[in-house]
Write a protein that holds these residues in place. Structure first.
Motif, mmCIF file in Angstrom:
data_model
loop_
_atom_site.group_PDB
_atom_site.id
_atom_site.type_symbol
_atom_site.label_atom_id
_atom_site.label_comp_id
_atom_site.label_asym_id
_atom_site.label_seq_id
_atom_site.Cartn_x
_atom_site.Cartn_y
_atom_site.Cartn_z
ATOM 1 N N SER A 126 0.812 -1.223 0.000
ATOM 2 C CA SER A 126 0.000 0.000 0.000
ATOM 3 C C SER A 126 0.842 1.268 0.000
ATOM 4 O O SER A 126 0.291 2.372 -0.101
ATOM 5 C CB SER A 126 -0.920 0.009 1.228
ATOM 6 N N LYS A 127 2.155 1.130 0.101
ATOM 7 C CA LYS A 127 3.030 2.298 0.160
ATOM 8 C C LYS A 127 3.872 2.348 -1.111
ATOM 9 O O LYS A 127 4.810 1.573 -1.289
ATOM 10 C CB LYS A 127 3.920 2.239 1.402
ATOM 11 N N VAL A 128 3.519 3.269 -2.005
ATOM 12 C CA VAL A 128 4.220 3.422 -3.278
ATOM 13 C C VAL A 128 4.290 4.900 -3.629
ATOM 14 O O VAL A 128 3.524 5.721 -3.119
ATOM 15 C CB VAL A 128 3.503 2.660 -4.418
ATOM 16 N N GLN A 129 5.218 5.240 -4.525
ATOM 17 C CA GLN A 129 5.293 6.607 -5.033
ATOM 18 C C GLN A 129 4.398 6.704 -6.256
ATOM 19 O O GLN A 129 4.533 5.927 -7.207
ATOM 20 C CB GLN A 129 6.734 6.974 -5.399
ATOM 21 N N VAL A 130 3.474 7.681 -6.237
ATOM 22 C CA VAL A 130 2.476 7.793 -7.289
ATOM 23 C C VAL A 130 2.400 9.231 -7.792
ATOM 24 O O VAL A 130 2.450 10.181 -6.999
ATOM 25 C CB VAL A 130 1.080 7.360 -6.763
ATOM 26 N N ASP A 131 2.292 9.379 -9.113
ATOM 27 C CA ASP A 131 2.046 10.681 -9.720
ATOM 28 C C ASP A 131 0.535 10.855 -9.830
ATOM 29 O O ASP A 131 -0.124 10.168 -10.609
ATOM 30 C CB ASP A 131 2.699 10.740 -11.099
ATOM 31 N N PHE A 132 -0.020 11.791 -9.074
ATOM 32 C CA PHE A 132 -1.461 11.986 -9.036
ATOM 33 C C PHE A 132 -1.977 12.955 -10.106
ATOM 34 O O PHE A 132 -3.175 13.217 -10.159
ATOM 35 C CB PHE A 132 -1.894 12.481 -7.650
ATOM 36 N N MET A 133 -1.101 13.448 -10.970
ATOM 37 C CA MET A 133 -1.554 14.392 -11.987
ATOM 38 C C MET A 133 -2.674 13.811 -12.862
ATOM 39 O O MET A 133 -3.646 14.526 -13.179
ATOM 40 C CB MET A 133 -0.377 14.837 -12.850
ATOM 41 N N PRO A 134 -2.586 12.522 -13.284
ATOM 42 C CA PRO A 134 -3.689 11.980 -14.092
ATOM 43 C C PRO A 134 -5.035 11.989 -13.380
ATOM 44 O O PRO A 134 -6.082 12.033 -14.021
ATOM 45 C CB PRO A 134 -3.236 10.542 -14.385
ATOM 46 N N LEU A 135 -5.004 11.965 -12.054
ATOM 47 C CA LEU A 135 -6.239 12.005 -11.283
ATOM 48 C C LEU A 135 -7.015 13.280 -11.583
ATOM 49 O O LEU A 135 -8.242 13.263 -11.717
ATOM 50 C CB LEU A 135 -5.910 11.913 -9.789
ATOM 51 N N MET A 136 -6.270 14.382 -11.713
ATOM 52 C CA MET A 136 -6.915 15.655 -12.026
ATOM 53 C C MET A 136 -7.303 15.748 -13.491
ATOM 54 O O MET A 136 -8.418 16.137 -13.827
ATOM 55 C CB MET A 136 -5.990 16.817 -11.656
ATOM 56 N N PHE A 137 -6.377 15.412 -14.366
ATOM 57 C CA PHE A 137 -6.632 15.560 -15.803
ATOM 58 C C PHE A 137 -7.790 14.689 -16.280
ATOM 59 O O PHE A 137 -8.545 15.088 -17.175
ATOM 60 C CB PHE A 137 -5.368 15.213 -16.595
ATOM 61 N N LYS A 138 -7.928 13.497 -15.679
ATOM 62 C CA LYS A 138 -9.008 12.589 -16.090
ATOM 63 C C LYS A 138 -10.249 12.697 -15.199
ATOM 64 O O LYS A 138 -11.229 11.989 -15.417
ATOM 65 C CB LYS A 138 -8.510 11.138 -16.082
ATOM 66 N N ARG A 139 -10.172 13.515 -14.159
ATOM 67 C CA ARG A 139 -11.280 13.659 -13.204
ATOM 68 C C ARG A 139 -11.638 12.300 -12.579
ATOM 69 O O ARG A 139 -12.810 11.914 -12.499
ATOM 70 C CB ARG A 139 -12.511 14.283 -13.889
#
Length: 335
Positions: free
Chosen positions: A242-255
């Motif tokens: 459950s502990k990883v490095q994640v880029d959350f930018m797609p979360l915003m761009f794709k809603r």
């Protein structure tokens, strides 16, 4: 009564058949003579000491059972002695007798054996809540399931297909992929295929509307790539961490919507709502044989260590079930 005790957190050698007093139901519970009990991943984690039960739950293992009601609490109106039910229990399912909240009981579907019925509650409650309540999955959408050959996965595939959803599912062997395909999903062997590429190709580059993930780890980032715009991703376990490095930018761009849940910690009221919705929307599909649980293997209660070992091997396809008593293999409609 006989039950399975956990001497100390650890390996399967810590599971031991013991005897204790038969529990008694409170005013809102029923007492069930258990003939079959399902094995679930949370049981393994509890045995290992990394998923303790809630403070108000039984400390003993076992989250789902099937059998006959032999006593009812004072407030129980719907059920009566002799009714054949399967139930989501708050622990204590690995036993000859178990108490269950009356609102978490469901009638054993027509023609189902106790073994089949015991394979229903934990997985169907989990899948319904996460896919149809949380993710709002609906007909005409697409779904990606990680761990498609598991009890959760085989249940999710069948329910989604029954409600008109296009399904993709990942697994790690040809045998598991064949099982997934037989249930109507597009199987993706993650050792040989890139699931992001497959779903993008099959959805004309759009991605999938919903992802059900019990893997976690590096799949979290890949799920963002596989999801369509306004997609919903539901995490229910983290077998790869459950502990990883994640880029959350797609979360915003794709809603995207990223959510998750555990079943055991939810309130009695929430579980009662799930049971009601299952009875209304899913039990007819079980009764008319549109869907049915996939049973991997069955072990007598005394061989619970072997059952846990089977689940930990990750070789199983579908559910693993324990049996108790002479009636465990009889069909619910038999005399």
């Amino acid at each position: 009564m006989k039950f399975i005790a956990l001497k100390n957190p650890g390996g399967v050698d810590q599971l031991e058949l013991q005897a204790m007093a038969t529990p008694q139901p409170n005013d809102d519970e029923v007492l069930i003579r258990v003939y079959a009990a399902g094995i679930n991943r949370p049981d393994i984690l509890q045995r290992q000491g990394i998923y303790p039960p809630p403070a108000d739950a039984s400390p003993f293992l076992g989250l789902e059972v099937a059998g006959d009601i032999i006593a009812c609490g004072a407030n129980v109106k719907r059920w009566k002695v002799g009714d054949k039910v399967c139930a989501l229990v708050n622990g204590g399912g690995y036993a000859e007798y178990a108490v269950a909240p009356a609102d978490q009981c469901l009638s054993i579907p027509q023609y189902f054996s106790y073994v089949q019925a015991a394979a229903l509650p934990e997985t169907f409650f989990t899948v319904w809540h996460n896919l149809f309540q949380r993710a709002q999955l609906k007909a005409g959408e697409s779904l990606l399931i990680h761990g498609g050959s598991s009890g959760i996965g085989t249940t999710a595939i069948q329910l989604a297909r029954a409600f008109g959803v296009q399904v993709f599912a990942t697994a790690g062997s040809a045998e598991k992929c064949a099982a997934i395909s037989s249930l109507g999903a597009t199987a993706i062997n993650y050792h040989k295929q890139d699931f992001v590429a497959v779903v993008k190709e099959q959805t004309q580059g759009q991605g999938v509307n919903v992802i059900l993930d019990m893997v976690g780890g590096d799949y979290i980032q890949h799920n963002f790539s596989a999801a369509a715009k306004d997609g919903r991703i539901v995490n229910i376990a983290f077998l790869k961490g459950s502990k990883v490095q994640v880029d959350f930018m797609p979360l915003m761009f794709k809603r995207l919507t990223l959510t998750g849940s555990t079943l055991r910690a939810q309130s009695a009221q929430a579980k009662a709502v799930i049971a009601h919705e299952l009875e209304e929307n899913v039990w007819p599909l079980l009764n008319n044989k549109t869907i049915a649980p996939v049973i991997d293997s069955v072990f007598p209660l005394e061989q619970v260590a072997a059952a846990h070992t089977r689940m930990e091997s990750s070789l199983h396809i579908g559910k693993i079930v324990l049996t108790l008593g002479e009636s465990s293999s009889s069909r619910s409609g038999d005399p």
